[in-house]
Design an enzyme around this catalytic site. Structure first.
Site, PDB file in Angstrom:
ATOM      1  N   ALA A  66      28.235 -30.729 -39.604  1.00  0.00           N
ATOM      2  CA  ALA A  66      26.821 -31.244 -39.957  1.00  0.00           C
ATOM      3  C   ALA A  66      25.960 -30.964 -38.702  1.00  0.00           C
ATOM      4  CB  ALA A  66      26.752 -32.536 -40.062  1.00  0.00           C
ATOM      5  N   GLY A 112      31.947 -31.101 -41.339  1.00  0.00           N
ATOM      6  CA  GLY A 112      31.228 -31.044 -42.777  1.00  0.00           C
ATOM      7  C   GLY A 112      31.574 -29.390 -43.208  1.00  0.00           C
ATOM      8  N   GLU A 115      34.684 -29.716 -44.660  1.00  0.00           N
ATOM      9  CA  GLU A 115      34.417 -30.578 -45.940  1.00  0.00           C
ATOM     10  C   GLU A 115      33.976 -29.686 -46.909  1.00  0.00           C
ATOM     11  OE1 GLU A 115      32.455 -33.693 -43.438  1.00  0.00           O
ATOM     12  OE2 GLU A 115      33.690 -35.146 -44.765  1.00  0.00           O
ATOM     13  N   GLU A 135      35.187 -35.350 -36.123  1.00  0.00           N
ATOM     14  CA  GLU A 135      34.268 -36.420 -36.340  1.00  0.00           C
ATOM     15  C   GLU A 135      34.417 -37.471 -35.190  1.00  0.00           C
ATOM     16  OE1 GLU A 135      35.154 -34.914 -38.662  1.00  0.00           O
ATOM     17  OE2 GLU A 135      33.409 -34.313 -39.993  1.00  0.00           O
TER      18      GLU A 135
HETATM   19  N1  COA Z   1      25.467 -29.279 -34.917  1.00  0.00           N
HETATM   20  C1  COA Z   1      24.472 -28.867 -34.075  1.00  0.00           C
HETATM   21  N2  COA Z   1      24.585 -27.597 -33.535  1.00  0.00           N
HETATM   22  C2  COA Z   1      25.665 -27.132 -33.300  1.00  0.00           C
HETATM   23  C3  COA Z   1      26.828 -27.535 -33.940  1.00  0.00           C
HETATM   24  C4  COA Z   1      26.593 -28.606 -34.904  1.00  0.00           C
HETATM   25  N3  COA Z   1      27.743 -29.134 -35.379  1.00  0.00           N
HETATM   26  N4  COA Z   1      27.757 -26.527 -33.842  1.00  0.00           N
HETATM   27  C5  COA Z   1      27.523 -25.721 -32.961  1.00  0.00           C
HETATM   28  N5  COA Z   1      25.933 -25.879 -32.603  1.00  0.00           N
HETATM   29  C6  COA Z   1      25.017 -25.105 -32.064  1.00  0.00           C
HETATM   30  C7  COA Z   1      25.138 -25.385 -30.193  1.00  0.00           C
HETATM   31  O1  COA Z   1      24.601 -26.504 -30.058  1.00  0.00           O
HETATM   32  C8  COA Z   1      24.692 -24.148 -29.968  1.00  0.00           C
HETATM   33  O2  COA Z   1      23.203 -24.224 -29.856  1.00  0.00           O
HETATM   34  P1  COA Z   1      22.422 -23.648 -28.735  1.00  0.00           P
HETATM   35  O3  COA Z   1      22.667 -22.122 -28.580  1.00  0.00           O
HETATM   36  O4  COA Z   1      21.083 -23.975 -28.876  1.00  0.00           O
HETATM   37  O5  COA Z   1      23.082 -24.410 -27.354  1.00  0.00           O
HETATM   38  C9  COA Z   1      25.007 -23.169 -30.816  1.00  0.00           C
HETATM   39  O6  COA Z   1      25.315 -23.669 -32.023  1.00  0.00           O
HETATM   40  C10 COA Z   1      26.390 -22.375 -30.634  1.00  0.00           C
HETATM   41  O7  COA Z   1      27.185 -23.172 -30.328  1.00  0.00           O
HETATM   42  P2  COA Z   1      28.360 -23.273 -28.927  1.00  0.00           P
HETATM   43  O8  COA Z   1      28.922 -24.328 -28.725  1.00  0.00           O
HETATM   44  O9  COA Z   1      27.349 -22.635 -27.989  1.00  0.00           O
HETATM   45  O10 COA Z   1      29.451 -22.226 -29.286  1.00  0.00           O
HETATM   46  P3  COA Z   1      30.602 -22.242 -28.512  1.00  0.00           P
HETATM   47  O11 COA Z   1      31.346 -20.972 -29.041  1.00  0.00           O
HETATM   48  O12 COA Z   1      30.873 -22.414 -27.151  1.00  0.00           O
HETATM   49  O13 COA Z   1      31.634 -23.508 -28.978  1.00  0.00           O
HETATM   50  C11 COA Z   1      32.103 -24.768 -31.235  1.00  0.00           C
HETATM   51  C12 COA Z   1      31.881 -23.330 -30.774  1.00  0.00           C
HETATM   52  C13 COA Z   1      32.214 -24.842 -32.592  1.00  0.00           C
HETATM   53  C14 COA Z   1      33.577 -25.207 -30.636  1.00  0.00           C
HETATM   54  C15 COA Z   1      31.010 -25.869 -30.726  1.00  0.00           C
HETATM   55  O14 COA Z   1      29.871 -25.312 -31.195  1.00  0.00           O
HETATM   56  C16 COA Z   1      31.425 -27.107 -31.186  1.00  0.00           C
HETATM   57  O15 COA Z   1      32.245 -28.044 -30.939  1.00  0.00           O
HETATM   58  N6  COA Z   1      30.534 -27.630 -32.200  1.00  0.00           N
HETATM   59  C17 COA Z   1      30.490 -28.975 -32.814  1.00  0.00           C
HETATM   60  C18 COA Z   1      31.778 -29.211 -33.959  1.00  0.00           C
HETATM   61  C19 COA Z   1      31.650 -30.356 -34.346  1.00  0.00           C
HETATM   62  O16 COA Z   1      31.963 -31.561 -33.757  1.00  0.00           O
HETATM   63  N7  COA Z   1      31.302 -30.462 -35.625  1.00  0.00           N
HETATM   64  C20 COA Z   1      31.425 -31.998 -36.636  1.00  0.00           C
HETATM   65  C21 COA Z   1      30.259 -32.169 -36.549  1.00  0.00           C
HETATM   66  S1  COA Z   1      30.461 -33.935 -37.451  1.00  0.00           S
END
Ligand code: COA
Length: 260
Positions: A66, A112, A115, A135
């Protein structure tokens, strides 16, 4: 139908849908969830669509969760409403489709995103896929059906382990857990999805619709677990852990949940 965050085409009774917000790893924001609801509502009424394949745009992610930036300032009531609306309009809606939905997981399927895959009827993944429910690292619990469907699909022990540890599984481990049905090289994902679609198209659509309903009945009557999840998901928004978890993500630092 015109969409900003979805690509889709229908070919030989199969609808191919891509979540398309690659610069944010296809994170589910309000607009994308709304479009998913619209598209699946439309597809539900199209008798000529007999299988739906759902995947993510780009090479990195199915869906990275999400959109954290959208709910970082929510209180418990807003959190509950978010979970309820999402469950009703997208996650439950897809799980209860008459048409089988295949999740073709092409990278990260987190929060999400996992999910969403859990709400689909069949899951296949690339060798590069990473699956998890992170989460609790944000001070939250899954709110789009994850506490219910993950346990239903892989069993209570493994689901609890994944949700409490926030551990991401690689594709082979996900296969061993029974979380996905098949793992293939990234370049073969769509061809493999097409093989699954072909397999499904050979069988009777009305029987498949009834089977989805019959299988689901065992898990949603009574539907109390999903309601409990909505309430507890909302409660998380009033905690200091949630503030710390989401601020840390947005500020690109590690969260500190220590109690010292
Ligand atoms: N919500 C909002 N933005 C998100 C996102 C999320 N769940 N997941 C990734 N993004 C965004 C990042 O903020 C980044 O945006 P920016 O370029 O404007 O800074 C872009 O997507 C690319 O992600 P980035 O984190 O730079 O890629 P990465 O390869 O370094 O890492 C992940 C990939 C998936 C490990 C990391 O993005 C992450 O931990 N995301 C969140 C996962 C999460 O907790 N999801 C559950 C939400 S309830």
């Amino acid at each position: 139908m015109h969409f900003n965050h979805l690509l889709f085409e229908i070919q030989d009774e199969v609808a191919w849908v891509s979540l398309h917000r690659p610069e944010k790893l296809n994170a589910l924001n309000r607009a994308l969830l709304e479009e998913l609801h619209q598209l699946f509502s439309e597809l539900r009424n199209q008798e000529k669509v007999r299988v739906i394949v759902l995947t993510g745009s780009g090479e990195k992610a199915f869906v990275a969760g999400a959109d954290i930036s959208e709910f970082a300032s929510f209180n418990s009531e807003e959190g509950r409403a978010l979970a309820q609306k999402g469950q009703e309009e997208v996650f439950d809606f897809i799980a209860k489709m008459n048409t089988p939905v295949i999740a073709a997981i092409n990278g990260y399927a987190l929060g999400g995103g996992l999910e969403l895959a859990l709400a689909c009827h069949i899951r296949i993944a690339t060798t590069t896929a990473r699956l998890g429910l992170p989460e609790a690292s944000l001070g939250l619990i899954p709110g789009y059906g994850g506490t219910q469907r993950l346990a239903q699909i892989i069993g209570r022990g493994r689901a609890t382990e994944m949700i409490l540890s926030c551990r991401m599984l690689g594709a082979e481990e996900a296969l061993g857990y029974g979380l996905v049905s098949q793992v293939v090289a990234p370049e073969n994902l769509m061809a493999t999805a097409a093989e699954w679609a072909e397999r499904l198209l050979k069988n009777a659509p009305q029987a498949q619709a009834q089977a989805i309903k019959a299988i689901d009945a065992n898990y949603t009557t009574p539907a109390s677990g999903f309601k409990v999840e909505q309430k507890l998901f909302g409660d998380c928004f009033d905690t200091a852990d949630f503030k710390e978890g989401t601020s840390a993500f947005l500020e690109k630092r590690k969260a500190d949940f220590s109690r010292e």
